[in-house]
Scaffold this active site. Sequence first.
Site, PDB file in Angstrom:
ATOM      1  N   GLN A 106      -5.328   5.330   2.041  1.00  0.00           N
ATOM      2  CA  GLN A 106      -5.283   4.820   0.669  1.00  0.00           C
ATOM      3  C   GLN A 106      -4.632   3.443   0.662  1.00  0.00           C
ATOM      4  O   GLN A 106      -4.578   2.797  -0.373  1.00  0.00           O
ATOM      5  CB  GLN A 106      -4.443   5.747  -0.210  1.00  0.00           C
ATOM      6  CG  GLN A 106      -4.953   7.157  -0.316  1.00  0.00           C
ATOM      7  CD  GLN A 106      -4.018   8.004  -1.171  1.00  0.00           C
ATOM      8  OE1 GLN A 106      -4.117   8.026  -2.386  1.00  0.00           O
ATOM      9  NE2 GLN A 106      -3.099   8.679  -0.531  1.00  0.00           N
ATOM     10  N   HIS A 126      -9.258   2.563  -0.795  1.00  0.00           N
ATOM     11  CA  HIS A 126      -8.880   1.711  -1.924  1.00  0.00           C
ATOM     12  C   HIS A 126      -9.001   0.224  -1.610  1.00  0.00           C
ATOM     13  O   HIS A 126      -8.410  -0.610  -2.284  1.00  0.00           O
ATOM     14  CB  HIS A 126      -7.452   2.052  -2.388  1.00  0.00           C
ATOM     15  CG  HIS A 126      -7.358   3.434  -2.973  1.00  0.00           C
ATOM     16  ND1 HIS A 126      -6.178   4.112  -3.118  1.00  0.00           N
ATOM     17  CD2 HIS A 126      -8.319   4.267  -3.453  1.00  0.00           C
ATOM     18  CE1 HIS A 126      -6.409   5.308  -3.662  1.00  0.00           C
ATOM     19  NE2 HIS A 126      -7.696   5.424  -3.868  1.00  0.00           N
ATOM     20  N   CYS A 134     -15.956 -11.688  -4.937  1.00  0.00           N
ATOM     21  CA  CYS A 134     -16.482 -11.957  -6.278  1.00  0.00           C
ATOM     22  C   CYS A 134     -17.020 -10.639  -6.844  1.00  0.00           C
ATOM     23  O   CYS A 134     -17.783  -9.942  -6.183  1.00  0.00           O
ATOM     24  CB  CYS A 134     -17.593 -12.997  -6.212  1.00  0.00           C
ATOM     25  SG  CYS A 134     -18.518 -13.113  -7.758  1.00  0.00           S
ATOM     26  N   CYS A 137     -21.221 -11.266  -7.398  1.00  0.00           N
ATOM     27  CA  CYS A 137     -22.167 -11.423  -6.283  1.00  0.00           C
ATOM     28  C   CYS A 137     -21.629 -10.875  -4.970  1.00  0.00           C
ATOM     29  O   CYS A 137     -22.349 -10.816  -3.976  1.00  0.00           O
ATOM     30  CB  CYS A 137     -22.588 -12.881  -6.118  1.00  0.00           C
ATOM     31  SG  CYS A 137     -21.343 -13.924  -5.316  1.00  0.00           S
ATOM     32  N   CYS A 160     -15.809 -17.582  -8.848  1.00  0.00           N
ATOM     33  CA  CYS A 160     -16.615 -17.687  -7.629  1.00  0.00           C
ATOM     34  C   CYS A 160     -17.349 -19.032  -7.577  1.00  0.00           C
ATOM     35  O   CYS A 160     -17.912 -19.470  -8.581  1.00  0.00           O
ATOM     36  CB  CYS A 160     -17.621 -16.544  -7.610  1.00  0.00           C
ATOM     37  SG  CYS A 160     -18.794 -16.592  -6.252  1.00  0.00           S
ATOM     38  N   ILE A 244       8.807   9.478   7.928  1.00  0.00           N
ATOM     39  CA  ILE A 244       7.587   9.428   8.742  1.00  0.00           C
ATOM     40  C   ILE A 244       7.845   8.811  10.114  1.00  0.00           C
ATOM     41  O   ILE A 244       7.390   9.341  11.133  1.00  0.00           O
ATOM     42  CB  ILE A 244       6.497   8.616   8.003  1.00  0.00           C
ATOM     43  CG1 ILE A 244       6.025   9.404   6.788  1.00  0.00           C
ATOM     44  CG2 ILE A 244       5.341   8.280   8.921  1.00  0.00           C
ATOM     45  CD1 ILE A 244       5.377   8.561   5.709  1.00  0.00           C
TER      46      ILE A 244
HETATM   47  P1  NAD Z   1       2.641   7.019  -3.572  1.00  0.00           P
HETATM   48  O1  NAD Z   1       3.533   5.871  -3.824  1.00  0.00           O
HETATM   49  O2  NAD Z   1       2.077   7.761  -4.710  1.00  0.00           O
HETATM   50  O3  NAD Z   1       3.385   8.098  -2.664  1.00  0.00           O
HETATM   51  C1  NAD Z   1       4.053   7.747  -1.500  1.00  0.00           C
HETATM   52  C2  NAD Z   1       4.751   9.001  -0.990  1.00  0.00           C
HETATM   53  O4  NAD Z   1       5.350   8.680   0.267  1.00  0.00           O
HETATM   54  C3  NAD Z   1       5.858   9.482  -1.900  1.00  0.00           C
HETATM   55  O5  NAD Z   1       5.684  10.868  -2.162  1.00  0.00           O
HETATM   56  C4  NAD Z   1       7.155   9.218  -1.109  1.00  0.00           C
HETATM   57  O6  NAD Z   1       8.090  10.251  -1.267  1.00  0.00           O
HETATM   58  C5  NAD Z   1       6.656   9.206   0.317  1.00  0.00           C
HETATM   59  N1  NAD Z   1       7.404   8.316   1.209  1.00  0.00           N
HETATM   60  C6  NAD Z   1       7.704   7.021   1.006  1.00  0.00           C
HETATM   61  N2  NAD Z   1       8.297   6.501   2.098  1.00  0.00           N
HETATM   62  C7  NAD Z   1       8.392   7.512   3.003  1.00  0.00           C
HETATM   63  C8  NAD Z   1       8.928   7.604   4.306  1.00  0.00           C
HETATM   64  N3  NAD Z   1       9.455   6.542   4.928  1.00  0.00           N
HETATM   65  N4  NAD Z   1       8.867   8.804   4.951  1.00  0.00           N
HETATM   66  C9  NAD Z   1       8.328   9.884   4.331  1.00  0.00           C
HETATM   67  N5  NAD Z   1       7.810   9.857   3.093  1.00  0.00           N
HETATM   68  C10 NAD Z   1       7.822   8.669   2.446  1.00  0.00           C
HETATM   69  O7  NAD Z   1       1.528   6.498  -2.569  1.00  0.00           O
HETATM   70  P2  NAD Z   1       0.011   6.919  -2.432  1.00  0.00           P
HETATM   71  O8  NAD Z   1      -0.114   8.394  -2.472  1.00  0.00           O
HETATM   72  O9  NAD Z   1      -0.514   6.179  -1.273  1.00  0.00           O
HETATM   73  O10 NAD Z   1      -0.658   6.314  -3.736  1.00  0.00           O
HETATM   74  C11 NAD Z   1      -0.358   5.029  -4.179  1.00  0.00           C
HETATM   75  C12 NAD Z   1      -1.561   4.151  -4.391  1.00  0.00           C
HETATM   76  O11 NAD Z   1      -1.124   2.832  -4.419  1.00  0.00           O
HETATM   77  C13 NAD Z   1      -2.558   4.233  -3.288  1.00  0.00           C
HETATM   78  O12 NAD Z   1      -3.757   4.490  -3.867  1.00  0.00           O
HETATM   79  C14 NAD Z   1      -2.564   2.869  -2.602  1.00  0.00           C
HETATM   80  O13 NAD Z   1      -3.845   2.320  -2.669  1.00  0.00           O
HETATM   81  C15 NAD Z   1      -1.660   1.993  -3.432  1.00  0.00           C
HETATM   82  N6  NAD Z   1      -0.521   1.387  -2.705  1.00  0.00           N
HETATM   83  C16 NAD Z   1      -0.686   0.914  -1.435  1.00  0.00           C
HETATM   84  C17 NAD Z   1       0.375   0.351  -0.762  1.00  0.00           C
HETATM   85  C18 NAD Z   1       0.148  -0.161   0.655  1.00  0.00           C
HETATM   86  O14 NAD Z   1      -0.975  -0.487   1.004  1.00  0.00           O
HETATM   87  N7  NAD Z   1       1.192  -0.230   1.488  1.00  0.00           N
HETATM   88  C19 NAD Z   1       1.636   0.257  -1.364  1.00  0.00           C
HETATM   89  C20 NAD Z   1       1.781   0.750  -2.671  1.00  0.00           C
HETATM   90  C21 NAD Z   1       0.695   1.311  -3.325  1.00  0.00           C
HETATM   91 ZN    ZN Z   2     -20.055 -14.711  -7.035  1.00  0.00          ZN
END
Ligand code: NAD
Ligand code: ZN
Length: 259
Positions: A106, A126, A134, A137, A160, A244
């Site tokens: 995501q 996502h 754009c 197009c 664009c 994580i």
């Molecule tokens: P979210 O923010 O809804 O959830 C993130 C989850 O990760 C939370 O439940 C949190 O408790 C957990 N978390 C955060 N850091 C952690 C760690 N170090 N260890 C363990 N757990 C941890 O994120 P989502 O479910 O990905 O949804 C958010 C949406 O926003 C997505 O659709 C995404 O596209 C977008 N988004 C992307 C980014 C990115 O690309 N880095 C950042 C923010 C939001």
């Molecule tokens: Zn265009």
Amino acid sequence: MSERELKAAQDTLRDFLAQARSAVAFTGAGLSTECGIPDFRSPGGLWTQNKPIPFDVFVAHQAARDEAWRRKFAMDAAFGAATPGRGHTALARLLADGRLRAIITQNIDGLHQASGVPDAALVELHGNTTYATCLDCGQRHELDWVRSRFEASGGKAPFCEACEGPVKTATISFGQAMPVAEMARADKLSRACDLFIVIGSSLVVYPAAGFPLIAKRAGARLVIINREETDFDEMADLVVRAEIGDVLEPFIQGVAANA
Ligand code: NAD
Ligand code: ZN
């Protein structure tokens, strides 16, 4: 989670990976928080600071597009230099070793690619915020081009060059259609896998959050690594409520090295 519990969870995950014929990782914003990129829903996360701009509002209003690009460049100034974390590195290694078949993400930050994951093994549900397209197009525009136009016009979102359509980061906003090919790939992977590992997702953003359910219903083992509870914990075969990077660090060496 105590150190003993963490070690036991890592052992179980290692066994699951060794037994799997087709394992898929499903990653969310939590994977990148140790890289300095805030997630949406943790305290102090992006959600609490800026309400997302829905797609229809972006399309309809110049002011919304200006604001979206203002935020984007402000975010890049803060997080643009982020590099892959321990989780990214471990997943890239598991892929390279053939222990993982693919990563469905995501995330829009490009850090899976930066850790060496090839496009063929990555599904970006996502989109990606490291370039723009754009909306009319589809032409790709690099961020440097957008930034120079934005700055030269005193903060106006550019149009664009080819067709005068609105230019947006190549991400999927709330209210915007999901990418068809990526959704189909993620669906196929979820149905065919026998191990589905959720990493750092609150599992509340649909339709993306539907994939763990699809995998579980199709018979896969479900693992959830997240520091907070999720609605899917009860149906999971393993829930690891910890950082994580700590959980995945041993897997940077691969599975075999730890067996
Ligand atoms: P979210 O923010 O809804 O959830 C993130 C989850 O990760 C939370 O439940 C949190 O408790 C957990 N978390 C955060 N850091 C952690 C760690 N170090 N260890 C363990 N757990 C941890 O994120 P989502 O479910 O990905 O949804 C958010 C949406 O926003 C997505 O659709 C995404 O596209 C977008 N988004 C992307 C980014 C990115 O690309 N880095 C950042 C923010 C939001
Ligand atoms: Zn265009």
